[in-house]
Motif scaffolding. Sequence first.
Motif, PDB file in Angstrom:
ATOM      1  N   TRP A 171     -46.254   0.097  -8.743  1.00  0.00           N
ATOM      2  CA  TRP A 171     -45.474   1.255  -9.137  1.00  0.00           C
ATOM      3  C   TRP A 171     -44.603   1.501  -7.795  1.00  0.00           C
ATOM      4  O   TRP A 171     -43.398   1.397  -7.838  1.00  0.00           O
ATOM      5  CB  TRP A 171     -45.881   2.673  -9.697  1.00  0.00           C
ATOM      6  CG  TRP A 171     -44.887   3.655  -9.851  1.00  0.00           C
ATOM      7  CD1 TRP A 171     -43.896   3.721 -10.845  1.00  0.00           C
ATOM      8  CD2 TRP A 171     -44.743   4.721  -8.924  1.00  0.00           C
ATOM      9  NE1 TRP A 171     -43.087   4.711 -10.452  1.00  0.00           N
ATOM     10  CE2 TRP A 171     -43.505   5.170  -9.134  1.00  0.00           C
ATOM     11  CE3 TRP A 171     -45.017   4.792  -7.602  1.00  0.00           C
ATOM     12  CZ2 TRP A 171     -42.676   6.223  -8.592  1.00  0.00           C
ATOM     13  CZ3 TRP A 171     -44.318   5.872  -6.976  1.00  0.00           C
ATOM     14  CH2 TRP A 171     -43.311   6.526  -7.254  1.00  0.00           C
ATOM     15  N   ASP A 220     -42.258  -3.814 -22.896  1.00  0.00           N
ATOM     16  CA  ASP A 220     -42.527  -2.450 -22.803  1.00  0.00           C
ATOM     17  C   ASP A 220     -42.596  -1.737 -21.410  1.00  0.00           C
ATOM     18  O   ASP A 220     -42.813  -0.553 -21.241  1.00  0.00           O
ATOM     19  CB  ASP A 220     -43.489  -2.131 -23.723  1.00  0.00           C
ATOM     20  CG  ASP A 220     -43.450  -2.357 -25.181  1.00  0.00           C
ATOM     21  OD1 ASP A 220     -42.326  -2.532 -25.660  1.00  0.00           O
ATOM     22  OD2 ASP A 220     -44.480  -2.852 -25.904  1.00  0.00           O
ATOM     23  N   ALA A 251     -41.922  -0.740 -17.698  1.00  0.00           N
ATOM     24  CA  ALA A 251     -40.774   0.020 -16.935  1.00  0.00           C
ATOM     25  C   ALA A 251     -40.089  -0.973 -16.207  1.00  0.00           C
ATOM     26  O   ALA A 251     -38.895  -0.892 -15.941  1.00  0.00           O
ATOM     27  CB  ALA A 251     -41.433   1.233 -16.407  1.00  0.00           C
ATOM     28  N   TRP A 252     -40.778  -1.873 -15.601  1.00  0.00           N
ATOM     29  CA  TRP A 252     -40.295  -2.780 -14.574  1.00  0.00           C
ATOM     30  C   TRP A 252     -39.636  -3.725 -15.318  1.00  0.00           C
ATOM     31  O   TRP A 252     -38.433  -4.497 -14.478  1.00  0.00           O
ATOM     32  CB  TRP A 252     -41.240  -3.576 -13.510  1.00  0.00           C
ATOM     33  CG  TRP A 252     -42.301  -4.262 -14.462  1.00  0.00           C
ATOM     34  CD1 TRP A 252     -43.400  -3.723 -14.755  1.00  0.00           C
ATOM     35  CD2 TRP A 252     -42.076  -5.519 -14.862  1.00  0.00           C
ATOM     36  NE1 TRP A 252     -44.213  -4.843 -15.467  1.00  0.00           N
ATOM     37  CE2 TRP A 252     -43.339  -5.858 -15.515  1.00  0.00           C
ATOM     38  CE3 TRP A 252     -41.266  -6.412 -14.848  1.00  0.00           C
ATOM     39  CZ2 TRP A 252     -43.445  -6.981 -16.128  1.00  0.00           C
ATOM     40  CZ3 TRP A 252     -41.477  -7.781 -15.409  1.00  0.00           C
ATOM     41  CH2 TRP A 252     -42.540  -8.106 -16.007  1.00  0.00           C
ATOM     42  N   GLN A 302     -35.440  -3.067 -15.616  1.00  0.00           N
ATOM     43  CA  GLN A 302     -35.143  -2.301 -14.260  1.00  0.00           C
ATOM     44  C   GLN A 302     -34.635  -3.522 -13.419  1.00  0.00           C
ATOM     45  O   GLN A 302     -33.784  -4.040 -12.942  1.00  0.00           O
ATOM     46  CB  GLN A 302     -36.118  -1.207 -13.640  1.00  0.00           C
ATOM     47  CG  GLN A 302     -35.636  -1.205 -12.175  1.00  0.00           C
ATOM     48  CD  GLN A 302     -36.830  -0.405 -11.716  1.00  0.00           C
ATOM     49  OE1 GLN A 302     -38.078  -0.583 -11.859  1.00  0.00           O
ATOM     50  NE2 GLN A 302     -36.699   0.606 -10.655  1.00  0.00           N
TER      51      GLN A 302
END
Length: 247
Positions: free
Chosen positions: A21, A70, A72-73, A76
């Motif tokens: 993260w 699904d 988050a990375w 982005q």
Amino acid sequence: MPKQYLFICGCPRSGTTALQWALNQSPEICMGGERYAHRFWSDESLNPSDFEQERFFSQQDGDTFYDIRDAAWHPQKRAAWSQVRFIGDKLPLAYMRLPVLAREFPGAKVIVMIRNIFDVASSYQKRDQAEDGDWQGGGIEQAVFDWNQLFAKLQQAPVSLALLPVAYERLFIQGDDVDRLISFIGLKNPAPLRDALAVAHLDGRSLENDRSRGLSALDAALICANADFDGYRRTLMSDPAARLKLA
């Protein structure tokens, strides 16, 4: 722009997800979260073509255990691909196949997360006893086995592979090792990663204050009798900058 390869490994429950993260908060890094968890263990293994833009963001059967869209990375990093200089994956058990990484990804860098065996074993036990049934990693005995294997495999690692052992406690509890990590990776703009690790440090301190390890005296004795403490010390003592500081 040519990408450099960067991987995260370490015994499960050792902070690899927290590090993934933090690294992804840097525009220079695109770090999958077990993007190729299944493929890495197949006969085909991995090669640089798996980290080309179109392939990396397009899931195929047998790649992993979840829908990468699904994560988050995924959106982005896909949108900011032109800024990415380092590409890789968080594969906790990749330490079992370090020669594969060395062969297929010349010049790759590998960050190895290391956490004390008591917290690793406690986390294994809690996940193993959880009612959701999602954890297939086993309990305390499996934790000790996986932890020991980490140090055995690091001893046998190809000398051509750049490895950075990082103690979970130094990075996330004491808030140290930031400069060492940034230097190892070679970031041009370290500020976003510094900020992310500062947040991770606060989270780590909060978790530590609230943590209940739940190990019995017999559990602790089992760990002490079987854990490779020599390997733990050898790995963290290999670089004076990586040594834990007494509080």
